[in-house]
Design an enzyme around this catalytic site. Structure first.
Site, short mmCIF file in Angstrom:
data_model
loop_
_atom_site.label_atom_id
_atom_site.label_comp_id
_atom_site.label_asym_id
_atom_site.label_seq_id
_atom_site.Cartn_x
_atom_site.Cartn_y
_atom_site.Cartn_z
CD GLU A 67 -2.97 -1.53 0.40
OE1 GLU A 67 -3.08 -0.75 -0.38
OE2 GLU A 67 -3.21 -2.51 -0.32
CG HIS A 73 -0.98 1.38 -4.53
ND1 HIS A 73 -0.86 1.10 -5.87
CD2 HIS A 73 -2.03 -0.02 -3.79
CE1 HIS A 73 -0.85 -0.42 -5.87
NE2 HIS A 73 -1.51 -1.21 -5.07
ZN LIG Z 1 -2.28 -2.69 -4.44
#
Ligand SMILES: [Zn+2]
Length: 414
Positions: free
Chosen positions: A265, A268
């Site tokens: 995450e 990202h």
């Molecule tokens: Zn992802």
């Protein structure tokens, strides 16, 4: 519509911070590194693939039927009788139209959203609660749809090349949507609280620092009331930017696995995937808007669907065109998504150096969601937003540490 985040609604939603007991999480010795592919998984995936095809066709059939039977024009006439002001007729038409489609779509929603997840033990949500969530979702869609229907018909009346107006107008709406969705819409369905487990919070803060994230916000959400599946995601822009962990994931993964998921995450976050995704969405909107006007205008003339420019009676054709174009662009949309998801996987491995934790987290995700980790190539390329979990496990297990990274995989630019 919810996924596209075209939103300008104002909802007041205050999530009272409830202090939940920190969940007791599993220990690393419960890890496994191979996914046990079961018949149940294959059957669940087959049903999902079939429903995807059935839904795509059924939606087009419904929209075309609403046009061909003259039902849409009838609803326009009803709206015209009820309200005198021209522009108020459009959202009223949309309301009546949505009631129609809701009735026609409901059997598929019920089967795909309630029956199947219960059959495969993916949820224990009771029917009234499920229906309540569906109603809230429809309420949001209705609000967004009514507003968009006004803007679209207005653009059709004002501009000859209205596709440009729609495309340009969609850009700020998408950005506003991404900003306000986590703050005002998501809390309608679930309670979001800052991560409760102090030990885990400290581990994640240290990891975030190493990833170069300052003051990141990490929330946990009570998804267990809707599903037994696990997930985590990054969303929002500016004040709403955050990483969200489902409580189901916190309950089933050990510290190392959670750090691996969070590394993904954070990837990202650091690799600006939200902005890249938004740019890609703007590009997709450009193609869709152009196609929308091109096919819509030819269809309207050919089948005599509108009594004037911007007649809402013809809007189901616009929806059908957008739906068909989106379907045809699916391989590109999914491909872009898979590319960024793989980048995030690589980022996580480089950050944590814990490829075994990553692999076991993928094994848990696959077995838990009961999705076939080895889909057919057609399904993978058409609709998989992430690399299939079988590939992700293999990639994590074969990963050789920081300097010996396989050359075929793109290195994240930090
Ligand atoms: Zn992802």
């Amino acid at each position: 519509v919810r996924k596209l985040l075209f939103a300008a609604l104002l909802f007041i939603a205050a999530a009272a911070a409830l202090h939940a007991e920190p969940a007791k999480r599993p220990t690393p010795n419960e890890r496994r590194y191979t996914i046990q592919v079961t018949d149940e998984m294959r059957r669940h995936s087959r049903i999902g693939d079939t429903l995807y095809g059935v839904w795509t066709i059924y939606e087009l059939v419904v929209l075309i039927a609403i046009l061909a039977t003259g039902w849409s024009a009838k609803l326009r006439n009803v709206a015209a009788r009820l309200v005198p002001w021209r522009y108020a007729r459009v959202p009223l038409w949309f309301l009546l139209f949505s009631l129609t489609t809701t009735l026609l779509y409901f059997p598929i929603w019920y089967y795909a959203g309630y029956i199947v997840p219960h059959q495969f033990g993916l949820t224990h949500q009771a029917f009234p609660a499920w229906l309540g969530d569906l109603a809230k979702g429809l309420g949001v869609d209705l609000g967004v749809g009514m507003m968009l229907s006004i803007l679209v018909t207005l653009a059709m009346r004002m501009f000859k090349r209205w596709w440009i107006a729609i495309w340009l107008g969609s850009i700020p709406l998408m950005i506003i949507g991404v900003v306000i969705w986590p703050l005002f819409i998501d809390p309608l369905f679930n309670k979001f609280v800052p991560l409760q487990d102090a030990h885990l919070r400290q581990l994640l803060l240290t990891e975030a620092q190493r990833a170069g994230i300052e003051g990141g916000r990490v929330y946990e959400v009570d998804k267990s009331k809707q599903t037994n599946e696990m997930n985590a995601y990054v969303t929002g822009i500016g004040p709403s930017k955050r990483i969200v962990l489902w409580d189901t994931l916190l309950a089933k993964m050990d510290d190392g696995e959670i750090l691996a998921v969070m590394g993904h995450e954070m990837g990202h976050y650091v690799l600006h995937h939200l902005w890249k995704g938004l740019s890609f969405a703007i590009f997709i909107a450009l193609i869709t808007s152009w196609c929308a006007q091109f096919f819509f205008e030819r269809g309207v003339v050919r089948w005599n669907l509108a009594s004037e420019r911007g007649d809402p009676a013809a809007l189901p054709l616009l929806l059908a065109v957008v739906s068909a174009v989106t379907f045809l662009l699916s391989p590109a949309i999914s491909g872009f998504s898979r590319y960024t998801e793989h980048e995030a996987d690589v980022f996580s491995l480089e950050l944590t150096h814990d490829n075994l934790a990553a692999a076991s987290s993928f094994v848990k995700l696959a077995e838990d969601s009961k999705v076939n980790p080895w889909p057919t190539p057609l399904m993978k390329y058409w609709r998989y937003s992430h690399p299939p979990l079988g590939e992700r496990v293999r990639f994590a297990l074969e990963w050789k540490g920081d300097n010996a990274q396989p050359a075929t995989h793109p290195k994240p630019h930090r």
